[in-house]
Write an enzyme that holds these catalytic residues in place. Structure first.
Site, PDB file in Angstrom:
ATOM      1  N   SER A   1       1.043  -1.385   0.293  1.00 22.75           N
ATOM      2  CA  SER A   1       0.124   0.057  -0.151  1.00 22.75           C
ATOM      3  C   SER A   1       0.907   1.505   0.276  1.00 22.75           C
ATOM      4  CB  SER A   1      -0.694  -0.026   1.194  1.00 22.75           C
ATOM      5  OG  SER A   1      -1.930  -0.788   0.846  1.00 22.75           O
TER       6      SER A   1
ATOM      7  N   HIS B   1      -2.766  -4.077  -6.500  1.00 24.13           N
ATOM      8  CA  HIS B   1      -2.852  -3.675  -5.571  1.00 24.13           C
ATOM      9  C   HIS B   1      -4.531  -3.422  -5.333  1.00 24.13           C
ATOM     10  CE1 HIS B   1      -3.593  -0.001  -2.245  1.00 24.13           C
ATOM     11  NE2 HIS B   1      -2.931  -0.617  -2.146  1.00 24.13           N
TER      12      HIS B   1
ATOM     13  N   GLU C   1      -5.475  -1.331  -8.250  1.00 28.12           N
ATOM     14  CA  GLU C   1      -4.326  -0.412  -9.148  1.00 28.12           C
ATOM     15  C   GLU C   1      -3.387  -0.826  -9.901  1.00 28.12           C
ATOM     16  OE1 GLU C   1      -5.527   3.227  -7.086  1.00 28.12           O
ATOM     17  OE2 GLU C   1      -3.952   2.259  -5.296  1.00 28.12           O
TER      18      GLU C   1
ATOM     19  N   ASN D   1      -4.526   6.067  -1.849  1.00 26.64           N
ATOM     20  CA  ASN D   1      -4.105   6.680  -0.883  1.00 26.64           C
ATOM     21  C   ASN D   1      -3.713   8.156  -1.120  1.00 26.64           C
ATOM     22  OD1 ASN D   1      -5.126   4.116   0.511  1.00 26.64           O
ATOM     23  ND2 ASN D   1      -3.114   2.551   0.066  1.00 26.64           N
TER      24      ASN D   1
HETATM   25  N1  LIG Z   1      -5.119  -4.534   4.428  1.00 33.36           N
HETATM   26  C1  LIG Z   1      -5.211  -4.172   3.717  1.00 33.36           C
HETATM   27  O1  LIG Z   1      -6.453  -3.164   4.026  1.00 33.36           O
HETATM   28  C2  LIG Z   1      -4.614  -3.716   2.741  1.00 33.36           C
HETATM   29  C3  LIG Z   1      -4.796  -3.591   1.530  1.00 33.36           C
HETATM   30  C4  LIG Z   1      -3.988  -3.168   0.225  1.00 33.36           C
HETATM   31  C5  LIG Z   1      -3.137  -3.700   0.166  1.00 33.36           C
HETATM   32  N2  LIG Z   1      -2.286  -3.976   1.473  1.00 33.36           N
HETATM   33  C6  LIG Z   1      -1.087  -4.551   1.785  1.00 33.36           C
HETATM   34  O2  LIG Z   1      -0.696  -5.587   1.352  1.00 33.36           O
HETATM   35  C7  LIG Z   1      -0.060  -6.582   2.467  1.00 33.36           C
HETATM   36  C8  LIG Z   1      -0.055  -7.171   3.590  1.00 33.36           C
HETATM   37  O3  LIG Z   1      -1.388  -6.779   4.107  1.00 33.36           O
HETATM   38  P1  LIG Z   1      -2.872  -7.736   5.237  1.00 33.36           P
HETATM   39  O4  LIG Z   1      -3.434  -6.633   6.157  1.00 33.36           O
HETATM   40  O5  LIG Z   1      -2.599  -8.741   4.857  1.00 33.36           O
HETATM   41  O6  LIG Z   1      -1.473  -8.007   6.170  1.00 33.36           O
HETATM   42  P2  LIG Z   1      -2.040  -9.725   7.159  1.00 33.36           P
HETATM   43  O7  LIG Z   1      -0.927  -9.317   8.691  1.00 33.36           O
HETATM   44  O8  LIG Z   1      -3.317  -9.939   7.502  1.00 33.36           O
HETATM   45  O9  LIG Z   1      -1.537 -10.747   6.100  1.00 33.36           O
HETATM   46  C9  LIG Z   1       0.270 -10.554   5.887  1.00 33.36           C
HETATM   47  C10 LIG Z   1       0.045 -12.227   6.012  1.00 33.36           C
HETATM   48  O10 LIG Z   1       1.505 -12.949   5.251  1.00 33.36           O
HETATM   49  C11 LIG Z   1       2.140 -14.285   6.504  1.00 33.36           C
HETATM   50  N3  LIG Z   1       4.182 -13.597   5.713  1.00 33.36           N
HETATM   51  C12 LIG Z   1       5.139 -12.878   6.321  1.00 33.36           C
HETATM   52  N4  LIG Z   1       6.035 -12.995   5.902  1.00 33.36           N
HETATM   53  C13 LIG Z   1       6.232 -13.856   5.150  1.00 33.36           C
HETATM   54  C14 LIG Z   1       7.160 -14.418   4.173  1.00 33.36           C
HETATM   55  N5  LIG Z   1       7.997 -13.489   4.138  1.00 33.36           N
HETATM   56  N6  LIG Z   1       6.289 -14.972   3.369  1.00 33.36           N
HETATM   57  C15 LIG Z   1       5.368 -15.642   3.691  1.00 33.36           C
HETATM   58  N7  LIG Z   1       4.246 -15.268   4.806  1.00 33.36           N
HETATM   59  C16 LIG Z   1       4.662 -14.544   5.140  1.00 33.36           C
HETATM   60  C17 LIG Z   1       2.127 -13.582   7.863  1.00 33.36           C
HETATM   61  O11 LIG Z   1       2.324 -14.575   8.129  1.00 33.36           O
HETATM   62  C18 LIG Z   1       0.385 -13.457   6.950  1.00 33.36           C
HETATM   63  O12 LIG Z   1       0.078 -14.364   7.410  1.00 33.36           O
HETATM   64  C19 LIG Z   1       0.839  -5.120   2.410  1.00 33.36           C
HETATM   65  O13 LIG Z   1       1.613  -5.009   1.791  1.00 33.36           O
HETATM   66  C20 LIG Z   1      -0.189  -4.176   2.203  1.00 33.36           C
HETATM   67  O14 LIG Z   1       0.780  -3.437   2.837  1.00 33.36           O
HETATM   68  C21 LIG Z   1      -3.405  -4.251   2.738  1.00 33.36           C
END
Ligand SMILES: NC(=O)c1ccc[n+]([C@@H]2O[C@H](COP(=O)([O-])OP(=O)(O)OC[C@H]3O[C@@H](n4cnc5c(N)ncnc54)[C@H](O)[C@@H]3O)[C@@H](O)[C@H]2O)c1
Length: 317
Positions: free
Chosen positions: A152, A173, A185, A223
């Site tokens: 993000s 994204h 995106e 964002n």
């Molecule tokens: N949460 C949101 O609203 C949102 C929206 C758009 C984008 N994002 C982006 O998406 C990404 C994930 O966000 P999220 O909210 O799903 O996070 P989350 O914490 O829910 O999930 C992340 C997952 O990644 C796993 N993980 C971490 N390191 C790892 C590795 N080296 N190998 C394999 N798995 C690994 C963790 O165990 C966890 O299950 C981030 O980059 C975030 O910026 C989040």
């Protein structure tokens, strides 16, 4: 990020024109996908890709996380099927079975990326960890495989730099909740090839989303506009121009937003907003839009992070 209002996204998506006139080198037809990270976003991306006929390998660090994520996907699919096949529950069961049949799980990404067309990374928002992951995968993935990050707030170029395939690297994204939100995106860095870009536009449409394209600037489109808006609302409150309650009412009734900025900040998590703002401030110290906010810093310090901790700008107990 999770926190975009649906209305906001709809208006963005409807005015999109992601497909350019440029000639197309032979695009990659993406059928086999690897999603790394089985959290909130990874699970959603897996669901929509599998439901639209792609085979998906979902990767995370432990069997427990994967099992929990799989359960969550199945429950989400049940809700979708209930609506979509209200008249024909049997077709709904078939849809769930077929979708779940397209999903497999592993903790070993390196062992599966040799046979994937697209890797979508949705792990923790940390550049070093993302770099390490992609550096490893770069050695094992097939030559044609496209890498994409769902970050993000980080710059795609900085993530892509850890690989030897910057031309096959882009941002993809998605928005939370992925099954509901129509926007994707597609972020093109200066190194992303037209072929990669167009293959990702096609993939986004194939999973039922409306893609928009954006350069690799902080926050992309949504964002980049949303965070300064939220911070400006905080500054207005800090100056005592209006109460937070009145600012929320004003934006709901005057601008037609479904949530006011303080409601949205609490919903998103104040730590998340601060994390993004701090990152942008470091990148561009002079930009007045990215200056830190004292009140935001204090709330985060006091662990008043919003809904998830029971208190942020508002109290939830
Ligand atoms: N949460 C949101 O609203 C949102 C929206 C758009 C984008 N994002 C982006 O998406 C990404 C994930 O966000 P999220 O909210 O799903 O996070 P989350 O914490 O829910 O999930 C992340 C997952 O990644 C796993 N993980 C971490 N390191 C790892 C590795 N080296 N190998 C394999 N798995 C690994 C963790 O165990 C966890 O299950 C981030 O980059 C975030 O910026 C989040």
């Amino acid at each position: 990020m999770a926190f975009v209002t649906r209305q906001f996204v709809r208006s963005m998506a409807s005015s999109s024109s992601a497909t350019g006139p440029a000639a197309t080198a032979k695009k990659i037809l993406i059928k086999h996908v690897t999603v790394i990270g089985a959290g909130l976003m990874g699970a959603g991306i897996t669901q929509v890709a599998a439901a639209t006929g792609h085979t998906v390998v979902l990767v995370d660090q432990s069997e427990e996380i994967l099992a929990k994520s799989k359960k969550g996907i199945e429950e989400s699919l049940r809700r979708v099927a209930k609506k979509k096949f209200a008249e024909k529950p049997q077709d709904g069961d078939e849809f769930i079975k077929k979708t779940m049949g397209n999903i497999s799980l592993t903790t070993d990404a390196a062992s599966v990326v040799h046979s994937t067309d697209l890797v979508i990374e949705a792990i923790v928002e940390n550049l070093k960890v993302k770099n390490e992951l992609f550096q490893t995968l770069d050695k094992f993935a097939a030559e044609h495989t496209i890498f994409a990050s769902n970050t993000s707030s980080l710059q795609i170029t900085n993530i892509a730099n850890s690989t030897t395939r910057q031309d096959r690297f882009a941002g993809l994204h998605f928005f939370n909740p992925v099954p509901m939100m129509k926007l994707v995106e597609v972020i093109k860095t200066p190194m992303t090839s037209q072929k990669t870009f167009e293959s990702l536009l096609d993939f986004s449409k194939a999973v039922g989303k409306s893609p928009v394209s954006c350069k690799d600037n902080p926050g992309f489109i949504v964002n980049r506009l949303l965070i300064p808006y939220l911070i400006e609302a905080i500054r207005m409150y800090e100056r005592g121009d209006a109460s937070k309650e009145d600012i929320d009412i004003a934006m709901k009734l005057g601008a037609g937003y479904p949530m006011g900025p303080f409601e949205l900040l609490d919903y998103v998590g104040l730590d998340t907003t601060k994390f993004i703002l701090d990152g942008w401030h470091k990148m561009d110290m002079k930009n007045p839009l990215f200056q830190p906010s004292q009140i935001l810093g204090k709330l985060v310090e006091d662990n008043k992070l919003g809904k998830k901790t029971g208190e942020g700008f508002y109290k939830y107990k």
